[in-house]
Write an enzyme that holds these catalytic residues in place. Structure first.
Site, PDB file in Angstrom:
ATOM      1  CD  GLU A 144      71.528  21.206 -25.646  1.00  0.00           C
ATOM      2  OE1 GLU A 144      70.852  22.205 -25.795  1.00  0.00           O
ATOM      3  OE2 GLU A 144      72.777  21.241 -25.687  1.00  0.00           O
ATOM      4  CG  ASP A 145      69.035  16.252 -23.298  1.00  0.00           C
ATOM      5  OD1 ASP A 145      69.059  17.493 -23.312  1.00  0.00           O
ATOM      6  OD2 ASP A 145      68.317  15.558 -24.039  1.00  0.00           O
TER       7      ASP A 145
END
Ligand code: MN
Length: 710
Positions: A73-74
């Site tokens: 996600e990051d």
């Protein structure tokens, strides 16, 4: 962060450690330069989550996934990278957690249900995904103070509504208790403050007393030759908060701020110590609970009792084995922590059964609201424990009936249930079961299945779903037929023909909103009661009106007969009167006039559906005169076995009454094998029409006759 490497090395074998170390380095590199809201390095987060999972004793793959749970996600890391470096199993876990992260919780029930569904799909695939998610949520809750108040509240509510109950259901009381206390801190800050200060004060004041009671219990163990541990345990704040709220008590009225916990080696020793404690101190009536004989639905096992000690102080005492204690603290995670023990594996299976059941319901459910209710109901509802004749314990929701019991055993038992015995006595199926009842279900192979009333009787969501599934599956044809008849009758009642309302386009409109796959399914849904007949007919009529405004206006004048003297308009003379072609009024009908611009007055039956949409000020009172010399057309619909039979019966009856058939229009329904013929009959009065209809109704070959709207 160094310490976590040490813990990894201590906990896992060489090969696992190598992979864990690799995940640690990989995550550290991927999250480099990222910061948390607190300002600390982001990498602290995956490390803490991994640490929580090491505490819970999860396997290496889960801890690897914990290090990596935020990288997709990051960071620029891709799924392919993870698969290459750590393999398929880890990738699946990371992807599962990432998917759950994307779920946005809302207060809307429907969306919430959808979220639950996603969580359950993930759980069914691999329960470890949820455990990682719980650890992730725990650390996020611990560092909540760095977020805005609004986000704190939202996150805390979501945790209290979803994650804490999940942790509870999975039996991981460590995580559940900490989550609940953190939620309380953010949702009721003042109450939290009050509780933590006051409880601490009271505990301090009681420290010596607790020590003393612990010592006395230790003496009891020693004298009995039983080895074990005894200690005082602070109850978590949220449980005290809940007791105060639910039972409306002050803190002074809650006496079990500390529980004395006794942990021994065997079940026999549990009961032995239990007896000796009661010999020494008087138990408080109604507070003895044997969760060893009848475990809680989340598999919690322990003996509980509350006693009055000789210092006048009341204490709750919990007695359990070490194994029960592990299971109570770690819940489903104990499967990994203590996996060498076989009965814990059985335990896992039982817990997973619950998830599988939820998934099954989900398969049978279209309505997400109902799904949410079934889930919430299962998590929150208080339970009543009853027994099978063989002594197995069945846990049912409060107020459950023998039918709930029957469906809990198996849907086949429920569907064939014809009676029930409670404690060897025959009882009605709607009897409310009490704790400890022994329930014996009587089935019969000749039973045709559940009845509709059962839906009102059962209390457990799963029984409801199973009954509905029966109606849906076993009686599909029956349902289609019933639904069609119901819809047909309702259309008739409202003055329409179902065939004119239920056009292809109208159905598409409806199915877009109610998602039926085909008309059969719509009929079936009405038939088994999932959709009300009104819901459908109102939409159909709505669509009918919207799609045909032009046609309806012209219909007003279509077959009107000119300059008739059989009707007089109130307060006016010599007005041009026509009879509306939409409802074909005949003398004797209750009628009303419609003032049409430039066309005089059109006479309708008062119950003509077309009048429902016109403005009241365009309606005018009209009445029949005695001067009835004209002829009228009235529409009737006749249902029978074949068109030929209907035609012959109607023709001879009409001739008998000296009337005339103006038109006929017949069709045969292939499914029901019934014929319907619409007639227009020329006649002079309503009496003639009524006589004709009554006469036809008496004919055995005619199944149904009624006047149509046109
Ligand atoms: Mn995270």
């Amino acid at each position: 962060m160094l310490e976590i490497l040490e813990r990894l090395e201590k906990t896992y074998n060489g090969k696992d450690y190598a992979m864990l170390k690799h995940a640690y380095d990989f995550s550290r590199k991927a999250h480099a330069n990222q910061k948390r809201a607190s300002g600390e390095e982001y990498f602290i987060h995956p490390c803490t989550v991994a640490g929580i999972l090491i505490d819970l004793g999860l396997d290496a793959a889960t801890v690897v996934a914990a290090f990596l749970h935020d990288v997709i996600e990051d960071t620029p890391v891709s799924e392919g990278d993870i698969k290459k470096e750590f393999g398929e199993e880890v990738l699946e876990l990371v992807v599962g957690v990432t998917k759950l992260d994307k779920i946005q919780f809302t207060s809307k029930e429907e969306e919430q249900a959808e979220n639950f569904r996603k969580i359950f799909v993930a759980m069914a695939k691999d329960i470890r995904v949820i455990i990682i998610k719980l650890a992730d949520r725990l650390h996020n809750m611990r560092s909540l103070n760095f977020l805005s108040i609004e986000r704190q509240q939202r996150m805390a509510r979501e945790t209290l509504e979803i994650y804490a109950p999940l942790a509870h259901r999975l039996g991981i009381s460590q995580i559940k208790c900490e989550l609940e206390d953190l939620c309380l801190k953010y949702l009721e800050p003042e109450f939290y403050e009050y509780l933590s200060t006051n409880i601490d004060e009271r505990l301090k004041a009681n420290v010596e007393l607790v020590d003393h009671v612990v010592d006395e219990v230790k003496t009891i163990l020693k004298e009995s030759g039983v080895n074990g541990d005894v200690y005082g345990r602070k109850k978590h704040l949220y449980s005290i908060y809940r007791k105060m709220k639910e039972r409306n008590k002050t803190l002074d009225q809650i006496y079990d701020l500390v529980a004395i916990r006794i942990i021994v080696n065997t079940v026999d020793e549990c009961y032995e110590v239990f007896g000796k404690i009661h010999h020494k101190w008087k138990p408080v009536p109604g507070r003895i609970k044997d969760y060893i004989a009848t475990p809680k639905p989340n598999m919690y096992r322990s003996l509980h009792t509350t006693v009055v000690t000789n210092y006048g102080k009341v204490f709750e005492i919990q007695i359990r084995t070490y194994e029960m204690n592990h299971a109570a603290e770690y819940g489903i995670a104990a499967h990994w922590k203590y996996k060498e023990k076989k009965n814990i594996a059985d335990d896992l299976d039982t817990r997973l059964t619950w998830i599988r059941e939820v998934m099954e319901w989900q398969g049978g459910l279209k309505d997400s609201k109902e799904f949410l209710n079934s889930l919430k109901g299962d998590i929150y509802s208080s339970e009543v424990l009853v027994f099978t004749p063989k002594g197995d314990v069945i846990s049912l929701p409060k107020d459950a009936t023998p039918l709930d019991f029957a469906y809990n055993i198996h849907s086949a038992v429920g569907n064939k249930c014809v009676g029930a015995k409670v404690n060897s006595k025959m009882v009605p199926l709607n009897t409310v079961l009490q704790v400890g009842d022994v329930v014996d279900i009587i089935t019969s192979q000749s039973s045709k299945g559940p009845s509709w009333d059962w839906l009102k009787i059962v209390k457990s969501p799963s029984a409801r779903v199973k009954i509905k599934q029966f109606f849906k599956r076993e009686m599909k044809d029956e349902n289609v037929k019933t639904g069609k008849i119901m819809l047909d009758a309702e259309a008739k009642r409202r003055g329409f023909n179902l065939s004119e309302l239920l056009t292809e386009e109208a159905f598409l409109q409806i199915s877009a909103r109610m998602s039926f796959n085909g008309q059969e399914e719509m009929f079936a849904s009405i038939g088994y009661g999932a959709v009300s007949v009104n819901q459908v007919i109102v939409k159909l009529i709505d669509y009918h009106r919207k799609s045909q405004p032009q046609q309806e206006i012209t219909k007003f004048f279509k077959t009107g007969k000119k300059g008739d003297s059989s009707v007089k308009v109130k307060g006016m003379a010599g007005l041009l009167v026509r009879f509306a072609g939409c409802c074909n009024p005949v003398p004797g009908d209750d009628i009303v006039g419609f003032i049409s611009r430039g066309h005089g007055v059109t006479v309708h039956r008062r119950d003509c559906p077309n009048l429902k949409q016109v403005e009241d000020d365009r309606l005018i009172e009209v009445s029949w005169t005695d001067n009835v010399d004209s002829v009228y057309n009235a529409g009737i619909k006749v249902v029978g076995n074949t068109q030929a039979e209907i035609l012959s019966v109607v023709a001879s009856t009409v001739a008998q009454f000296k009337l005339e058939i103006v038109s006929t229009n017949g069709r045969t329904d292939v499914k029901s094998n019934q014929a319907t013929v619409d007639f227009h009959i020329r006649l002079n009065s309503k009496d003639e029409l009524n006589n004709l209809i009554n006469k036809l109704r008496q004919d055995p070959k005619i199944l149904d006759v009624f006047r149509t709207a046109n």
